[in-house]
Design an enzyme around this catalytic site. Structure first.
Site, PDB file in Angstrom:
ATOM      1  N   ASP A   1      18.393 -15.207  12.607  1.00 24.58           N
ATOM      2  CA  ASP A   1      18.958 -13.977  13.136  1.00 24.58           C
ATOM      3  C   ASP A   1      20.447 -14.114  13.442  1.00 24.58           C
ATOM      4  O   ASP A   1      20.996 -15.223  13.455  1.00 24.58           O
ATOM      5  CB  ASP A   1      18.220 -13.555  14.418  1.00 24.58           C
ATOM      6  CG  ASP A   1      16.875 -12.918  14.122  1.00 24.58           C
ATOM      7  OD1 ASP A   1      16.618 -12.596  12.954  1.00 24.58           O
ATOM      8  OD2 ASP A   1      16.087 -12.743  15.076  1.00 24.58           O
TER       9      ASP A   1
ATOM     10  N   LYS B   1      20.553  -8.574  12.670  1.00 23.57           N
ATOM     11  CA  LYS B   1      20.434  -7.186  13.098  1.00 23.57           C
ATOM     12  C   LYS B   1      21.567  -6.873  14.072  1.00 23.57           C
ATOM     13  O   LYS B   1      21.803  -7.600  15.025  1.00 23.57           O
ATOM     14  CB  LYS B   1      19.089  -6.947  13.788  1.00 23.57           C
ATOM     15  CG  LYS B   1      17.900  -7.214  12.893  1.00 23.57           C
ATOM     16  CD  LYS B   1      16.597  -7.098  13.667  1.00 23.57           C
ATOM     17  CE  LYS B   1      15.425  -7.450  12.777  1.00 23.57           C
ATOM     18  NZ  LYS B   1      14.145  -7.390  13.524  1.00 23.57           N
TER      19      LYS B   1
ATOM     20  N   MET C   1      19.937  -5.862  26.216  1.00 21.26           N
ATOM     21  CA  MET C   1      20.341  -4.798  25.276  1.00 21.26           C
ATOM     22  C   MET C   1      20.656  -3.488  25.987  1.00 21.26           C
ATOM     23  O   MET C   1      20.310  -2.412  25.498  1.00 21.26           O
ATOM     24  CB  MET C   1      19.223  -4.573  24.239  1.00 21.26           C
ATOM     25  CG  MET C   1      18.837  -5.809  23.466  1.00 21.26           C
ATOM     26  SD  MET C   1      17.331  -5.616  22.468  1.00 21.26           S
ATOM     27  CE  MET C   1      16.061  -5.582  23.743  1.00 21.26           C
TER      28      MET C   1
END
Length: 260
Positions: free
Chosen positions: A34, A56, A170
């Protein structure tokens, strides 16, 4: 059949990878990694290992989860040792559970290798313990980003009144809403808040404020993702135990000066 290892790479500092996690990198035939892993870890891979980027970005997925699952299955069915390398811990907002279900459904042998999650490591590097006998006996991991099309079903009153320390992942883009919900549901406006950007690495930047002031402070300092949001009285301890910044400052002071 091969085997898949779902590995937590830790929060950023390559030294925080577990011994077992490092072994999984070294022995893998295929590594799917990732965006948030420290790329230094890939230097431990075999020379002929296939490296597949699954990065991502906020609001943009380079590779959809279904595609990642497909690659895990495809390579494992070819008899390969596959390491799925994720930032933090694979089962803490890492979609490791979804990948494990896909592997189990198709009868693929797999192991989960936990990693140090940023909800604990980032505040620790900022001098903020998530628990402390005098300040916090409870803490919770909270997602600050809702799945597209899904309504906000967080129990804000319970989070505001029932949990001493909140570690919010996030959440930078939704910070005004998060602060507003906590205030609306009974959290005191003077509650300390910290945002830790790129926790545990040299680029780490930490800003602090209160539920009432932190939105303006973050905007003024242009704090972006990836950042951890820590809410609670434990943030006050940073003033005395911000060891990482002090260590970096001392290292900078003792850098040799080269004269030409």
């Amino acid at each position: 059949m091969g085997k898949v290892y779902l590995v937590g790479a830790g929060p950023g500092d390559p030294g925080l990878i577990t011994v077992k996690g490092l072994k999984c990198i070294q022995e893998a035939d295929v590594i799917l990694y990732d965006r948030l892993i420290n790329k230094e870890l890939l230097s431990h891979a075999k020379e002929d290992a296939e490296l597949i980027y699954c990065g991502k970005l906020p609001d943009y997925h380079l590779m959809k989860q279904e595609t990642i699952n497909h690659f895990l299955l495809k390579h494992a069915k070819r008899g390969k040792v596959v390491t799925r390398l994720k930032g933090g811990d694979p089962f803490v907002y890492g979609r490791g559970g979804e990948e494990a279900l896909a592997l189990a459904k198709h009868g693929i042998d797999f192991e989960v290798v936990p990693g140090i999650t940023s909800g604990i490591a980032a505040p620790a590097y900022a001098g903020i313990p998530v628990t402390h006998r005098e300040y916090s006996s409870t803490f919770a991991f909270v997602t600050g980003h809702r799945r597209e099309g899904k309504e906000d079903d967080l129990r804000w009153e319970s989070l505001a009144k029932g949990i001493d320390t909140l570690a919010i992942y996030m959440g930078v883009g939704n910070l005004p809403y998060i602060c507003g919900q906590l205030l609306k549901n009974g959290r005191d406006a003077s509650t300390p808040v910290a945002l830790i950007h790129w926790g545990t690495v040299d680029e780490q930047q930490t800003v602090t404020g209160t539920l009432e002031t932190i939105v303006d402070i973050v905007k003024r300092n242009e704090i972006k993702n990836p950042s951890m949001i820590i809410v609670g009285e434990v943030v006050r301890l940073r003033e005395k135990i911000s060891w990482f910044e002090q260590m970096k400052h001392q290292e900078d002071e003792f850098q040799p000066t080269v004269a030409f």
